[in-house]
Design an enzyme around this catalytic site. Structure first.
Site, mmCIF file in Angstrom:
data_model
loop_
_atom_site.group_PDB
_atom_site.id
_atom_site.type_symbol
_atom_site.label_atom_id
_atom_site.label_comp_id
_atom_site.label_asym_id
_atom_site.label_seq_id
_atom_site.Cartn_x
_atom_site.Cartn_y
_atom_site.Cartn_z
ATOM 1 N N LYS A 18 31.212 -34.475 36.333
ATOM 2 C CA LYS A 18 30.608 -35.416 35.387
ATOM 3 C C LYS A 18 31.519 -36.601 35.101
ATOM 4 C CE LYS A 18 30.699 -31.995 31.805
ATOM 5 N NZ LYS A 18 32.011 -31.515 31.366
ATOM 6 N N LYS B 256 44.031 -34.169 36.843
ATOM 7 C CA LYS B 256 43.585 -35.041 35.741
ATOM 8 C C LYS B 256 44.688 -35.983 35.299
ATOM 9 C CE LYS B 256 39.480 -32.906 34.570
ATOM 10 N NZ LYS B 256 38.331 -32.882 33.765
ATOM 11 N N LYS C 80 34.838 -32.513 44.381
ATOM 12 C CA LYS C 80 33.861 -31.748 43.605
ATOM 13 C C LYS C 80 32.879 -32.668 42.874
ATOM 14 C CE LYS C 80 34.809 -30.101 39.571
ATOM 15 N NZ LYS C 80 34.648 -29.475 38.280
HETATM 16 P P1 ATP Z 1 34.980 -32.834 34.340
HETATM 17 O O1 ATP Z 1 34.619 -33.754 35.435
HETATM 18 O O2 ATP Z 1 34.997 -33.477 32.991
HETATM 19 O O3 ATP Z 1 36.186 -32.006 34.626
HETATM 20 P P2 ATP Z 1 32.994 -31.032 35.322
HETATM 21 O O4 ATP Z 1 31.844 -31.838 35.805
HETATM 22 O O5 ATP Z 1 33.913 -30.490 36.351
HETATM 23 O O6 ATP Z 1 33.788 -31.824 34.200
HETATM 24 P P3 ATP Z 1 33.110 -28.856 33.577
HETATM 25 O O7 ATP Z 1 32.660 -29.052 32.179
HETATM 26 O O8 ATP Z 1 34.572 -28.868 33.836
HETATM 27 O O9 ATP Z 1 32.373 -29.886 34.510
HETATM 28 O O10 ATP Z 1 32.535 -27.505 34.166
HETATM 29 C C1 ATP Z 1 31.556 -26.726 33.578
HETATM 30 C C2 ATP Z 1 31.343 -25.468 34.381
HETATM 31 O O11 ATP Z 1 30.643 -25.777 35.571
HETATM 32 C C3 ATP Z 1 32.633 -24.776 34.842
HETATM 33 O O12 ATP Z 1 32.404 -23.386 34.853
HETATM 34 C C4 ATP Z 1 32.826 -25.283 36.234
HETATM 35 O O13 ATP Z 1 33.538 -24.376 37.042
HETATM 36 C C5 ATP Z 1 31.397 -25.437 36.709
HETATM 37 N N1 ATP Z 1 31.283 -26.545 37.638
HETATM 38 C C6 ATP Z 1 31.520 -27.852 37.350
HETATM 39 N N2 ATP Z 1 31.332 -28.614 38.434
HETATM 40 C C7 ATP Z 1 30.967 -27.763 39.425
HETATM 41 C C8 ATP Z 1 30.649 -27.942 40.793
HETATM 42 N N3 ATP Z 1 30.659 -29.146 41.352
HETATM 43 N N4 ATP Z 1 30.309 -26.872 41.520
HETATM 44 C C9 ATP Z 1 30.264 -25.651 40.962
HETATM 45 N N5 ATP Z 1 30.570 -25.404 39.678
HETATM 46 C C10 ATP Z 1 30.917 -26.444 38.917
#
Ligand code: ATP
Ligand code: LTN
Length: 347
Positions: free
Chosen positions: A203, A118, A200
Site C-alpha cells: 500500500k 523501510k 511486493k
Molecule cells: P506497507 O506498504 O505500509 O508496509 P503493506 O501493503 O505491506 O503495508 P501491511 O499492512 O504491512 O501491508 O500488511 C498487512 C498484512 O497483509 C500482513 O499480514 C502482510 O503480510 C500481508 N500482506 C501485505 N502485502 C502482501 C502481499 N503483497 N502479498 C501477501 N501478503 C501481503
C-alpha cells in the site's frame, strides 16, 4: 471469548491503517482470517500505533482506521464471533511493548529486513518507533497468549523475533507467554506488484499502478490488469524465475478463483496473455465486488462501527490486562490495584 474461556486455539493478527487495503493483504492475510474465525478464538486489530512509524495526516489516519474496520467486517469478519478492535484503545499494548523493549537486543532489531527496507526508503524519518516496531508487534501477539498469527510471508521474521523475545522472557521468569506460530497461506503469501513483479504489492508503493485495492472500482481493476507487466513468450505457464510477471498473475488468479496452476495452464492453453488478463480482471472484480459494496454500506453506519470498536476494546482489554498483570508481577512492579488513578478495568 475473553481470555482463554474455551479450549480453542487463539489467533491474533493486525493491519496498519497506513493506506488503503490491498489485494495483497486480502489474499495474504484477511482471507485466512475469515476462514480461521469459523473455528478459532480470534482477535483482529487495526494497528494504528504501528502506522505512526511513518508520518500520517491525522484526519486521514482517523478516517482510514474506521474505513478499515468497515472493510474487515465486509470481508466476512463477524464482531460477534471475533474480537475486532483498534490498537490505541487498549493501552496494555504500549505498556507491554515498553517492558519487552528491555528484553530485546539492539542487534536483533538491526537485522530485521523490514526495518532495513523501510529505513532505506525513508531516509528523512528513521525514527525509533520504526526500529522497535517488532517489539510492539510482539506485545500485540503475546498479550493474548496467541497460538497462531495469520500473516503474509513478509511478516514471518516478525513472528520469529516475537518467539525469541517470549522465549527469553520465559527463560527468566517461567512460563508467562505462549509461543506463537506464523500461519502463512500456500497460495497468495506474497503477491507482487503488477508493474514491478520483483517487489511486493504494497500500500505504500509509489506506483499506484502496481497495486489493486480492495475498494477499487471494476473499471480501474480491469485497467490495472490490462497494464500489468508480463514476460517474453506468450504462454500462460507457472515459472517464477523465468516468468515472474505471469506467475504472479497466476498466483492471484489461483487464490481468487480457487484453481490450481495446472488448471489455469490448461484453461489458457493456446490463448494469449490478453485473454488471461481479461479473465483474471473479471475474477478479481467478482471477488471484490461484494466486499466493496458491503464496506460502503457499513461505512455509512458510523454508530454501528463505533459500537463495534467499543465492544472490541472492552473485550480485548480484559484479556490483555490479565497477561499484563502477570508480567508486572513477575518483573517486580508493585500491584496497582490500590492506585486510584488506574481505570477500574485494571482491577
Ligand atoms: P506497507 O506498504 O505500509 O508496509 P503493506 O501493503 O505491506 O503495508 P501491511 O499492512 O504491512 O501491508 O500488511 C498487512 C498484512 O497483509 C500482513 O499480514 C502482510 O503480510 C500481508 N500482506 C501485505 N502485502 C502482501 C502481499 N503483497 N502479498 C501477501 N501478503 C501481503
Ligand atoms: N507488522 C504487521 C502488522 C501487525 C501485526 C501485528 C500482524 C502489527 N501487529 C500482530 C500480526 C500480528 C504488518 O502487516 N506489517
Amino acid at each position: 471469548m475473553d481470555g482463554k474461556a474455551t479450549d480453542k486455539k487463539i489467533i491474533f493478527s493486525g493491519i496498519q491503517p497506513s493506506g488503503a487495503l490491498t489485494l495483497g493483504s486480502y489474499l495474504g492475510a484477511i482471507k485466512n482470517w475469515v476462514t480461521l474465525s469459523e473455528t478459532y478464538d480470534c482477535r483482529y486489530c487495526i494497528v494504528d500505533m504501528h502506522a505512526l512509524t511513518s508520518r500520517q495526516n491525522p484526519a486521514e489516519l482517523r478516517r482510514r482506521a474506521i474505513d478499515q474496520l468497515a472493510q474487515y467486517i465486509a470481508c466476512g469478519l463477524d464482531p460477534e464471533k471475533s474480537i475486532i478492535f483498534i490498537q490505541s484503545h487498549v493501552p496494555a499494548h504500549a505498556e507491554l511493548a515498553w517492558v519487552l523493549n528491555c528484553y530485546t537486543m539492539f542487534g536483533e532489531l538491526s537485522r530485521m529486513t523490514q526495518f532495513k527496507d523501510k529505513s532505506a526508503k525513508n531516509t528523512d524519518n528513521i525514527n525509533a518507533g520504526l526500529f522497535t516496531y517488532p517489539v510492539l508487534m510482539a506485545a500485540d501477539i503475546l498479550l493474548y497468549q496467541t497460538d497462531l498469527v495469520p500473516v503474509g510471508e513478509d511478516q514471518k521474521q516478525h513472528v520469529e523475533i516475537c518467539r525469541d523475545i517470549a522465549g527469553r522472557f520465559n527463560g527468566i521468569y517461567g512460563d508467562v507467554f505462549r509461543l506463537p506460530e506464523p500461519f502463512i497461506p500456500k497460495v497468495g503469501a506474497r503477491i507482487m506488484s503488477l508493474t514491478s513483479p520483483e517487489s511486493k504489492m504494497s500500500k505504500s508503493d509509489e506506483d499506484p499502478g502496481g497495486c489493486i485495492y480492495v475498494m477499487q472500482k471494476p473499471d480501474e481493476i480491469m485497467r490495472a490488469f490490462k497494464r500489468a507487466v508480463t514476460d517474453s513468450g506468450g504462454a500462460v505457464r507457472f515459472d517464477p524465475v523465468q516468468k515472474p510477471g505471469v506467475s504472479n498473475l497466476m498466483q492471484i488468479y489461483s487464490a481468487a478463483a480457487g484453481l490450481s496452476f495446472e488448471q489455469i495452464e490448461s484453461e489458457f492453453e493456446g490463448r494469449g496473455y490478453g485473454d488471461f488478463k481479461l479473465r483474471l480482471g473479471e475474477a478479481v472484480v467478482e471477488l471484490l465486488r461484494p466486499i466493496r459494496e458491503e464496506a460502503e454500506r457499513l461505512a455509512a453506519d458510523r454508530a454501528h462501527l463505533e459500537s463495534v470498536y467499543r465492544q472490541g476494546a472492552e473485550k480485548a482489554s480484559r484479556a490483555a490486562e490479565k497477561t499484563l498483570r502477570k508480567v508486572y508481577r513477575k518483573i517486580g512492579f508493585i500491584e496497582k490495584k490500590d492506585v486510584p488513578s488506574c481505570p477500574s478495568i485494571r482491577n
